[in-house]
Design an enzyme around this catalytic site. Structure first.
Site, mmCIF file in Angstrom:
data_model
loop_
_atom_site.group_PDB
_atom_site.id
_atom_site.type_symbol
_atom_site.label_atom_id
_atom_site.label_comp_id
_atom_site.label_asym_id
_atom_site.label_seq_id
_atom_site.Cartn_x
_atom_site.Cartn_y
_atom_site.Cartn_z
ATOM 1 N N SER A 135 70.001 -68.691 -22.949
ATOM 2 C CA SER A 135 69.791 -68.674 -21.510
ATOM 3 C C SER A 135 70.966 -67.918 -20.906
ATOM 4 O O SER A 135 72.110 -68.361 -20.997
ATOM 5 C CB SER A 135 69.743 -70.112 -20.996
ATOM 6 O OG SER A 135 69.654 -70.134 -19.597
ATOM 7 N N LYS A 161 66.332 -65.578 -22.378
ATOM 8 C CA LYS A 161 65.894 -66.068 -21.071
ATOM 9 C C LYS A 161 66.947 -65.645 -20.076
ATOM 10 O O LYS A 161 68.147 -65.771 -20.345
ATOM 11 C CB LYS A 161 65.753 -67.585 -21.142
ATOM 12 C CG LYS A 161 65.932 -68.352 -19.842
ATOM 13 C CD LYS A 161 65.517 -69.804 -20.035
ATOM 14 C CE LYS A 161 66.346 -70.746 -19.182
ATOM 15 N NZ LYS A 161 65.981 -72.167 -19.430
ATOM 16 N N LYS A 163 68.204 -66.060 -15.985
ATOM 17 C CA LYS A 163 68.040 -66.818 -14.753
ATOM 18 C C LYS A 163 67.677 -65.831 -13.648
ATOM 19 O O LYS A 163 68.260 -64.737 -13.583
ATOM 20 C CB LYS A 163 69.345 -67.532 -14.402
ATOM 21 C CG LYS A 163 69.701 -68.636 -15.390
ATOM 22 C CD LYS A 163 68.742 -69.804 -15.268
ATOM 23 C CE LYS A 163 69.212 -70.994 -16.076
ATOM 24 N NZ LYS A 163 68.289 -72.133 -15.971
ATOM 25 N N ASP A 188 63.813 -67.840 -15.784
ATOM 26 C CA ASP A 188 63.880 -69.219 -15.275
ATOM 27 C C ASP A 188 64.387 -69.175 -13.831
ATOM 28 O O ASP A 188 65.487 -68.694 -13.571
ATOM 29 C CB ASP A 188 64.837 -70.048 -16.151
ATOM 30 C CG ASP A 188 64.876 -71.532 -15.752
ATOM 31 O OD1 ASP A 188 64.185 -71.919 -14.790
ATOM 32 O OD2 ASP A 188 65.605 -72.295 -16.420
ATOM 33 N N GLU A 213 59.731 -69.853 -15.917
ATOM 34 C CA GLU A 213 60.047 -71.278 -15.921
ATOM 35 C C GLU A 213 60.337 -71.753 -14.497
ATOM 36 O O GLU A 213 61.125 -71.130 -13.778
ATOM 37 C CB GLU A 213 61.264 -71.486 -16.828
ATOM 38 C CG GLU A 213 61.650 -72.936 -17.064
ATOM 39 C CD GLU A 213 62.869 -73.042 -18.001
ATOM 40 O OE1 GLU A 213 63.211 -72.052 -18.673
ATOM 41 O OE2 GLU A 213 63.485 -74.123 -18.033
ATOM 42 N N ASP A 238 59.817 -77.164 -16.125
ATOM 43 C CA ASP A 238 61.040 -77.843 -16.578
ATOM 44 C C ASP A 238 61.272 -79.014 -15.613
ATOM 45 O O ASP A 238 60.801 -80.141 -15.861
ATOM 46 C CB ASP A 238 62.200 -76.830 -16.576
ATOM 47 C CG ASP A 238 63.582 -77.437 -16.835
ATOM 48 O OD1 ASP A 238 63.687 -78.663 -16.961
ATOM 49 O OD2 ASP A 238 64.579 -76.679 -16.897
ATOM 50 N N LYS A 262 63.293 -81.676 -22.258
ATOM 51 C CA LYS A 262 64.712 -82.059 -22.286
ATOM 52 C C LYS A 262 64.714 -83.575 -22.332
ATOM 53 O O LYS A 262 64.230 -84.218 -21.388
ATOM 54 C CB LYS A 262 65.423 -81.595 -21.007
ATOM 55 C CG LYS A 262 65.562 -80.092 -20.865
ATOM 56 C CD LYS A 262 66.237 -79.717 -19.560
ATOM 57 C CE LYS A 262 66.359 -78.200 -19.436
ATOM 58 N NZ LYS A 262 66.838 -77.796 -18.090
ATOM 59 N N GLY A 290 67.919 -76.806 -22.577
ATOM 60 C CA GLY A 290 69.337 -77.116 -22.743
ATOM 61 C C GLY A 290 69.956 -77.450 -21.406
ATOM 62 O O GLY A 290 69.444 -77.067 -20.351
#
Ligand code: OSB
Ligand code: MG
Length: 368
Positions: A135, A161, A163, A188, A213, A238, A262, A290
């Site tokens: 990430s 991934k 952000k 995400d 995400e 998520d 998670k 994570g």
């Protein structure tokens, strides 16, 4: 098992490099470490609640309060046949899944140690290695972003991934794709958009992303269902998935095609297994998220990722990306093929370094 003692610690560790999401930029991580004990044998759990209530309403302070005043009396009060019984025993406490998970996961570690088996086996996992993804946070410039993506691919990671947030989205993906066509790539948003942004988010469709995400609000399943009808990129949830029931609802309403698991968000390993199994039944792939965990939480994540429906690489990366040194030794490494070997010792199977924990501790309490 009968939990005889619970030790609660508040820890702070500096991050190797800052991490920026749509919530903001952070340079360190504050979290709780739960150690439980029976007959001198320990079980470790990491509470992923953060210093601030941005990802979820829980914070280190609320988790400390809830564990100390409400969870510990239940956990210490009676014998449990199996750690899977703990979440149900805490039913009267509404929400606070991260606080519950920290104690429940410690109980799983202790249980597996007492049985002399790796946690993965106790959880019903089947793999001996897991696929690792990374990430990558928001950077100062798009050039730096592309550089970081290239460096992580070089290190072997199996999917990237990034952000995103308004102002750091289509162009960022475009720059990566221009240079690295065909790499497994996803984004995400951490809830940074609204349903009105659907036409804008549809501009991501041409980049063949694995998924987007949590584009919309943390408690909004209905709008995710509406958004999924307007974009081709699969939605992964998520923040929205706090329980088996919400997972069921999201799947039934086609609000997502993929789920990020998670254990902190769901209340521990047992609830994670239930969401995993439900998703498998409904043909929905899951992957392990994570929370910038130390090696202790990370080891738990590795063990849980060995269940069969974790069919996409997770946000479970090498220790060195986060903390140097980590709280465990040896640290968790990602092999050049982008996989992590599942620790084989009893329980989480990693050696916890007591003096590093002591050095990072800001507060400590013992409950009996
Ligand atoms: O949304 O997945 C998230 C970190 C903190 C809070 C939320 C998230 C993240 C990450 C980092 O994406 C995952 C990791 O590398 O631990
Ligand atoms: Mg996320």
């Amino acid at each position: 098992m009968r939990i005889e003692r619970i030790e609660l610690r508040l820890l702070r560790l500096p991050l190797v490099r800052f991490f920026e999401t749509s919530f903001g930029r952070v340079y360190d991580r504050t979290f709780l470490l739960v150690t439980i004990e029976e007959d001198g044998a320990p079980g470790y759990g990491e509470c992923v609640a953060d210093h601030n209530p941005f990802y979820s309403y829980e914070t280190t302070v609320t988790a400390w309060h809830i564990i100390r005043e409400f969870i510990a009396p239940v956990a210490l009060g009676r014998a449990f046949e199996h750690p899977r019984d703990l979440f149900g025993a805490l039913r009267a406490i509404r929400g606070h899944n991260m606080a519950k998970a920290a104690v429940e996961m410690a109980a799983w570690d202790l249980f597996a140690r007492q049985a002399g088996v790796p946690l993965s086996r106790a959880l019903g996992g089947t793999r001996t290695a897991i696929e690792s993804g990374v990430s990558i946070g928001i950077q100062d410039t798009l050039d730096e972003l592309v550089e970081r993506v290239e460096a992580e691919l070089e290190a072997g990671y199996r999917r990237i991934k990034i952000k995103i947030k308004p102002g750091w989205d289509v162009e960022a993906v475009e720059r990566i794709r221009a240079r690295l066509d065909g790499i497994p790539l996803m984004v995400d948003a951490n809830a940074a958009y609204a349903l009105d942004d659907a036409p804008h988010l549809a501009r991501l469709d041409r980049f063949d992303l694995m998924m987007i995400e949590q584009p919309l609000d943390y408690d909004d399943i209905a709008d995710h269902a509406r958004l999924q009808q307007q974009i081709r990129t699969p939605i992964c949830l998520d923040e929205s998935i706090h329980s088996v029931r919400l997972a069921e609802e999201a799947i039934a309403r086609s609000a997502c095609r993929i789920i990020n698991i998670k254990p902190g968000r769901l209340g521990g390993h047992q609830q994670s297994i239930r969401v995993h199994d439900l998703a498998a039944e409904r043909g929905i792939p899951v992957w392990h998220g994570g929370m910038l965990e130390s090696g202790i939480g990370r080891a738990h994540n590795i063990h849980l990722s060995t269940l069969p429906n974790f069919s996409l690489p997770g946000d479970v990366a090498a220790s060195r990306r986060y903390y140097a040194p980590d709280l465990i030794d040896p640290e968790i490494v990602v092999r050049p093929d982008g996989t992590i070997t599942v620790p084989e010792g009893p329980g989480i199977g990693v050696h916890v370094v007591a003096d590093r924990i002591a050095a990072a501790t800001l507060e400590r309490v013992e409950l009996t």
